[in-house]
Design a protein around this motif. Structure first.
Motif, short mmCIF file in Angstrom:
data_model
loop_
_atom_site.label_atom_id
_atom_site.label_comp_id
_atom_site.label_asym_id
_atom_site.label_seq_id
_atom_site.Cartn_x
_atom_site.Cartn_y
_atom_site.Cartn_z
N PRO A 32 0.83 -1.20 0.00
CA PRO A 32 0.00 0.00 0.00
C PRO A 32 0.87 1.26 0.00
N MET A 33 0.28 2.33 -0.46
CA MET A 33 0.98 3.62 -0.44
C MET A 33 1.06 4.08 1.01
N ALA A 34 2.14 4.78 1.30
CA ALA A 34 2.33 5.32 2.64
C ALA A 34 2.20 6.84 2.58
N ASP A 35 1.45 7.39 3.50
CA ASP A 35 1.29 8.84 3.59
C ASP A 35 2.10 9.34 4.77
N PHE A 36 2.91 10.36 4.52
CA PHE A 36 3.72 10.94 5.57
C PHE A 36 3.43 12.44 5.65
N GLY A 37 3.64 12.99 6.79
CA GLY A 37 3.45 14.43 6.97
C GLY A 37 4.50 14.98 7.92
N VAL A 38 4.77 16.24 7.76
CA VAL A 38 5.69 16.94 8.65
C VAL A 38 4.89 18.05 9.33
N TYR A 39 4.83 18.00 10.64
CA TYR A 39 4.05 18.97 11.40
C TYR A 39 4.96 19.70 12.37
N LEU A 40 4.80 21.01 12.42
CA LEU A 40 5.60 21.84 13.32
C LEU A 40 4.68 22.69 14.18
N ALA A 41 5.20 23.14 15.32
CA ALA A 41 4.46 24.08 16.16
C ALA A 41 4.28 25.39 15.39
N ARG A 42 3.39 26.25 15.87
CA ARG A 42 3.13 27.52 15.18
C ARG A 42 4.38 28.38 15.03
N ASP A 43 5.16 28.49 16.04
CA ASP A 43 6.37 29.32 16.01
C ASP A 43 7.59 28.48 16.38
N PRO A 44 8.04 27.63 15.47
CA PRO A 44 9.18 26.77 15.81
C PRO A 44 10.48 27.57 15.82
N SER A 45 11.45 27.01 16.50
CA SER A 45 12.78 27.64 16.47
C SER A 45 13.33 27.53 15.05
N ARG A 46 14.34 28.31 14.77
CA ARG A 46 14.93 28.30 13.42
C ARG A 46 15.45 26.90 13.08
N LEU A 47 16.08 26.24 14.02
CA LEU A 47 16.63 24.90 13.79
C LEU A 47 15.51 23.90 13.46
N VAL A 48 14.41 23.96 14.22
CA VAL A 48 13.28 23.05 13.97
C VAL A 48 12.66 23.35 12.61
N GLU A 49 12.55 24.61 12.28
CA GLU A 49 11.98 24.99 10.98
C GLU A 49 12.87 24.49 9.83
N GLU A 50 14.18 24.61 9.96
CA GLU A 50 15.10 24.12 8.93
C GLU A 50 15.03 22.60 8.82
N CYS A 51 14.90 21.93 9.95
CA CYS A 51 14.75 20.47 9.93
C CYS A 51 13.45 20.09 9.23
N GLY A 52 12.39 20.80 9.51
CA GLY A 52 11.10 20.54 8.84
C GLY A 52 11.19 20.75 7.35
N ASP A 53 11.87 21.80 6.91
CA ASP A 53 12.05 22.07 5.49
C ASP A 53 12.85 20.94 4.82
N PHE A 54 13.88 20.46 5.52
CA PHE A 54 14.70 19.37 5.02
C PHE A 54 13.85 18.09 4.84
N LEU A 55 13.04 17.78 5.85
CA LEU A 55 12.20 16.58 5.76
C LEU A 55 11.16 16.70 4.66
N ARG A 56 10.52 17.87 4.54
CA ARG A 56 9.53 18.07 3.48
C ARG A 56 10.16 17.84 2.11
N ALA A 57 11.34 18.42 1.91
CA ALA A 57 12.03 18.28 0.62
C ALA A 57 12.33 16.81 0.34
N GLY A 58 12.71 16.06 1.36
CA GLY A 58 12.99 14.63 1.18
C GLY A 58 11.75 13.84 0.81
N PHE A 59 10.61 14.17 1.39
CA PHE A 59 9.36 13.46 1.07
C PHE A 59 8.87 13.80 -0.33
N GLU A 60 9.16 15.01 -0.78
CA GLU A 60 8.69 15.43 -2.11
C GLU A 60 9.56 14.88 -3.23
#
Length: 112
Positions: free
Chosen positions: A83-111
């Protein structure tokens, strides 16, 4: 090399607890008329790999997670496709810069 006998229930290595991807795999097997049994229950990815290596059954995992000493059954033995797998990246409303960069990295990998 694994041998699959149509007359014997397929031994599966499954995760303990709820997993929608695993539920979809079991539904696909049922729709294909493939009997199965629990060969082993695991709680971690490392345990899943150990159970595969020990020959306790077959498991469902992403191709990227398949160690070189294990074989993919994708498209073999008349098994339904995984089956297909669905993944998502979720962050808090105001994440730290490091968390935001990590989220961007993960999103790019999933795409990719």
């Amino acid at each position: 090399m694994i041998e699959i006998d149509d007359e014997v229930e397929l031994p599966l290595i499954i995760f303990e607890g709820a997993c929608s991807w695993q539920d979809r795999m079991l539904a696909s097997l049922a729709e294909a008329g493939i009997g199965w049994k629990i060969g082993c229950r695991v709680s971690t990815f490392a345990t899943l790999i150990s159970a595969l290596r020990a020959g306790l059954g077959i498991g469902l995992l992403l191709q990227e997670g398949l160690p070189p000493d294990c074989q993919s059954l994708n498209g073999r033995f008349n098994l339904p496709p995984a089956p297909m797998a669905d993944f998502g990246v979720y962050l808090a409303r105001d994440p730290s810069r490091l968390v935001e960069e990590c989220g961007d990295f993960l999103r790019a990998g999933f795409e990719a």
